[in-house]
Design an enzyme around this catalytic site. Structure first.
Site, PDB file in Angstrom:
ATOM      1  N   HIS A   1      40.037  43.953  49.851  1.00 27.49           N
ATOM      2  CA  HIS A   1      40.006  44.386  49.124  1.00 27.49           C
ATOM      3  C   HIS A   1      38.695  44.677  48.887  1.00 27.49           C
ATOM      4  O   HIS A   1      38.115  43.500  49.067  1.00 27.49           O
ATOM      5  CB  HIS A   1      40.573  44.165  47.490  1.00 27.49           C
ATOM      6  CG  HIS A   1      40.475  45.112  46.508  1.00 27.49           C
ATOM      7  ND1 HIS A   1      39.170  45.821  45.904  1.00 27.49           N
ATOM      8  CD2 HIS A   1      41.376  46.447  46.250  1.00 27.49           C
ATOM      9  CE1 HIS A   1      39.967  46.567  44.591  1.00 27.49           C
ATOM     10  NE2 HIS A   1      40.952  46.933  45.296  1.00 27.49           N
TER      11      HIS A   1
ATOM     12  N   ASP B   1      43.237  35.884  46.883  1.00 25.24           N
ATOM     13  CA  ASP B   1      43.551  36.839  45.609  1.00 25.24           C
ATOM     14  C   ASP B   1      44.955  37.529  45.972  1.00 25.24           C
ATOM     15  O   ASP B   1      45.136  38.407  46.648  1.00 25.24           O
ATOM     16  CB  ASP B   1      42.378  38.413  46.363  1.00 25.24           C
ATOM     17  CG  ASP B   1      42.801  39.820  45.144  1.00 25.24           C
ATOM     18  OD1 ASP B   1      43.400  39.847  45.237  1.00 25.24           O
ATOM     19  OD2 ASP B   1      41.804  40.801  46.105  1.00 25.24           O
TER      20      ASP B   1
ATOM     21  N   GLN C   1      48.061  41.571  44.210  1.00 29.47           N
ATOM     22  CA  GLN C   1      49.383  42.618  45.087  1.00 29.47           C
ATOM     23  C   GLN C   1      50.528  41.588  45.087  1.00 29.47           C
ATOM     24  O   GLN C   1      51.796  41.367  45.528  1.00 29.47           O
ATOM     25  CB  GLN C   1      48.894  43.301  45.807  1.00 29.47           C
ATOM     26  CG  GLN C   1      47.732  44.149  45.655  1.00 29.47           C
ATOM     27  CD  GLN C   1      48.544  45.251  44.580  1.00 29.47           C
ATOM     28  OE1 GLN C   1      49.070  44.855  44.766  1.00 29.47           O
ATOM     29  NE2 GLN C   1      47.189  46.144  43.952  1.00 29.47           N
TER      30      GLN C   1
ATOM     31  N   LYS D   1      48.257  45.354  36.459  1.00 22.67           N
ATOM     32  CA  LYS D   1      48.978  45.266  37.472  1.00 22.67           C
ATOM     33  C   LYS D   1      50.870  44.662  37.679  1.00 22.67           C
ATOM     34  O   LYS D   1      51.537  45.056  38.347  1.00 22.67           O
ATOM     35  CB  LYS D   1      48.996  45.129  38.962  1.00 22.67           C
ATOM     36  CG  LYS D   1      47.132  45.629  39.027  1.00 22.67           C
ATOM     37  CD  LYS D   1      46.627  45.182  40.869  1.00 22.67           C
ATOM     38  CE  LYS D   1      45.143  46.150  40.702  1.00 22.67           C
ATOM     39  NZ  LYS D   1      45.391  46.815  40.883  1.00 22.67           N
TER      40      LYS D   1
ATOM     41  N   CYS E   1      40.045  50.795  47.993  1.00 22.21           N
ATOM     42  CA  CYS E   1      38.524  50.007  48.286  1.00 22.21           C
ATOM     43  C   CYS E   1      39.201  48.728  49.582  1.00 22.21           C
ATOM     44  O   CYS E   1      38.788  48.115  49.306  1.00 22.21           O
ATOM     45  CB  CYS E   1      39.085  48.957  46.367  1.00 22.21           C
ATOM     46  SG  CYS E   1      38.766  49.885  45.625  1.00 22.21           S
TER      47      CYS E   1
HETATM   48  C1  LIG Z   1      44.145  43.419  46.596  1.00 22.92           C
HETATM   49  C2  LIG Z   1      43.440  43.381  44.926  1.00 22.92           C
HETATM   50  N1  LIG Z   1      43.034  42.643  45.075  1.00 22.92           N
HETATM   51  C3  LIG Z   1      41.581  43.704  43.937  1.00 22.92           C
HETATM   52  C4  LIG Z   1      42.180  44.798  43.612  1.00 22.92           C
HETATM   53  C5  LIG Z   1      41.349  44.524  41.961  1.00 22.92           C
HETATM   54  O1  LIG Z   1      42.121  44.588  41.035  1.00 22.92           O
HETATM   55  P1  LIG Z   1      41.233  45.148  39.236  1.00 22.92           P
HETATM   56  O2  LIG Z   1      40.931  46.705  40.104  1.00 22.92           O
HETATM   57  O3  LIG Z   1      41.817  45.075  38.413  1.00 22.92           O
HETATM   58  O4  LIG Z   1      40.577  44.239  39.644  1.00 22.92           O
HETATM   59  C6  LIG Z   1      43.445  45.589  43.706  1.00 22.92           C
HETATM   60  C7  LIG Z   1      43.177  46.558  42.957  1.00 22.92           C
HETATM   61  O5  LIG Z   1      43.180  47.529  43.522  1.00 22.92           O
HETATM   62  C8  LIG Z   1      43.307  44.767  44.414  1.00 22.92           C
HETATM   63  O6  LIG Z   1      44.901  45.342  45.127  1.00 22.92           O
END
Ligand SMILES: Cc1ncc(COP(=O)(O)O)c(C=O)c1O
Length: 414
Positions: free
Chosen positions: A130, A207, A210, A233, A372
């Site tokens: 991401h 990370d 998800q 989430k 993203c």
């Molecule tokens: C895999 C992953 N990493 C990071 C993020 C970033 O999350 P946040 O926008 O809550 O910082 C997301 C959000 O869509 C994500 O799906």
């Protein structure tokens, strides 16, 4: 734990906890399939926030008055609750509340990366990261002279582990890997990656944005050095995220945000830092959000994370099968029986934004865009995709409604 059919989620009961699911648009009920972006919030969590503001709203750590003490205890205990949810035996010392996954990533990139990285050092990412990880490490590498390398994603949407073994060397200082891809639905072998990285004395940042909402996660079993996720989430509120770090690593790191709350002793010339985790929580922290995140952990644990996981996998497999019935639909990522609770796809040459507009007109909310993961979409040869992502309150009937609404898009744009 082996789950039987009797362990299936009581989706009707669960749906009753989410007032927003009663919404209709001109008589069309909401079908909310954008859970990977943000999940909905149950009454229990909404009540928790309301209770905070109605009965013990006060700043924490400071006041000696009753309200401040109540807020402080609830806020501090919330760290222990979240630590338990992810198997962090160090409790609150290993759990920093941030704004979101992105801020957790930046905290380590600035606090650890700027101090530790330099020319000759390498940070290994994957092609499915991401932007939260990709852009952050890319920019920290630019500042420090370190190099960023990317583990290939193969044609099926899996990480090429031979390539990972090639890329991770004694020059690697950090491996940053997404646990579950928010675009492909791939569940990455993070324990295998931490083994490889640790053999080369590299740290690993996972990370978990998800994964934590959708499956049982044990950061110690994974042996992650750092791990991040977001409250919004996983049935929690917006505005709170988590940075888990092994205590000895967080202890050795300098804070990167300075100010009140994070200090122990302040003089005109110099200052010392508060104990973990507070030294990384400068200023008034995310009090109601943090407390409500702990409530969200209770909510999910009451359902049982194994059951949450199985429900999501079953819906994703069903959606994969239904969408595979159509030759003009290209699904991104691994087979239906080997993915987390989401399916990204393209309908012929119809732009994902047009697809999502037609779906929206039918009450079906999906995400359309690059999610993203622009470089990954470039690699896959598409500019965007539509993504249906599922959670505990979604049903097979809702998947059917998605598929039916796609028919309309096909008729309009074919
Ligand atoms: C895999 C992953 N990493 C990071 C993020 C970033 O999350 P946040 O926008 O809550 O910082 C997301 C959000 O869509 C994500 O799906």
């Amino acid at each position: 734990m082996g789950l039987s059919e009797a362990d299936a989620l009581d989706v009707d009961r669960i749906r009753g906890d989410f007032p927003i699911l009663e919404r209709e648009f001109d008589g069309t009920p909401l079908v909310y399939l954008d859970n990977a972006a943000t999940s909905q919030t149950p009454e229990q969590v909404i009540d928790c926030i309301s209770d905070y503001y109605r009965t013990y709203n006060a700043n924490v750590h400071r006041g000696l008055h009753q309200l401040s003490q109540e807020a402080s205890i609830a806020y501090e205990d919330a760290h222990d609750r979240v630590a338990a949810f992810i198997g962090a035996s160090g409790g609150r010392k290993e759990v920093v509340f941030t704004k979101n996954t992105t801020e957790s990533m930046n905290t380590v990139a600035y606090a650890w990366g700027l101090a530790e990285l330099g020319p000759g050092d390498e940070v290994v990412l994957t092609e499915m990261e991401h932007h939260a990880a990709l852009v952050t490490w890319q920019q920290i590498a630019k500042k420090t002279g370190a190099e960023v390398k990317f583990v290939r994603v193969d044609d099926e949407g899996y990480l090429d582990m031979d390539h990972a073994r090639e890329l991770i060397t004694d020059d690697t200082e950090m491996v940053s890997v997404v646990h579950v891809s928010n675009t492909l639905g791939t569940v990455n072998p993070v324990s295998e990656l931490t083994d490889i990285a640790h053999d080369h004395d590299s740290l690993v940042f996972v990370d978990g944005a998800q994964s934590v909402p959708h499956m049982p996660v044990d950061v110690e079993a994974i042996d992650a050095d750092f791990f991040a996720f977001s409250g919004h989430k996983m049935c929690g509120p917006t505005g709170v995220g988590v940075l888990y770090g092994k205590e000895r690593l967080l202890d050795a790191m300098q804070p990167y945000l300075y100010g009140g709350m994070m200090i122990e002793k302040v003089g005109f010339e110099d200052s010392t830092w508060h104990e973990l985790p507070w030294k990384f929580e400068a200023g008034t922290p995310v009090i109601s959000e943090g407390i409500a995140l702990a409530e969200a952990c209770d909510y999910l644990d009451d359902i049982g994370m194994e059951r949450v996981e199985r429900h999501g996998e079953q819906l994703a497999a069903y959606a994969y099968d239904r969408l595979s019935e159509f030759e003009d639909i290209r699904i991104l990522g691994p087979p239906g029986d080997d993915r987390a609770a989401l399916v990204s796809f393209n309908l012929g040459t119809v732009h994902a934004h047009d697809v999502s507009e037609i779906l929206n007109a039918n009450g079906v909310a999906v995400r359309a865009g690059d999610h993203c993961t622009q470089p990954l979409h470039d690699k896959l040869g598409v500019t965007a995709s539509a993504r249906a992502s599922f959670y505990i309150y979604n049903t097979r009937e809702e998947v059917d409604e998605l598929v039916e609404a796609l028919d309309q898009a096909r008729e309009l744009f074919a």
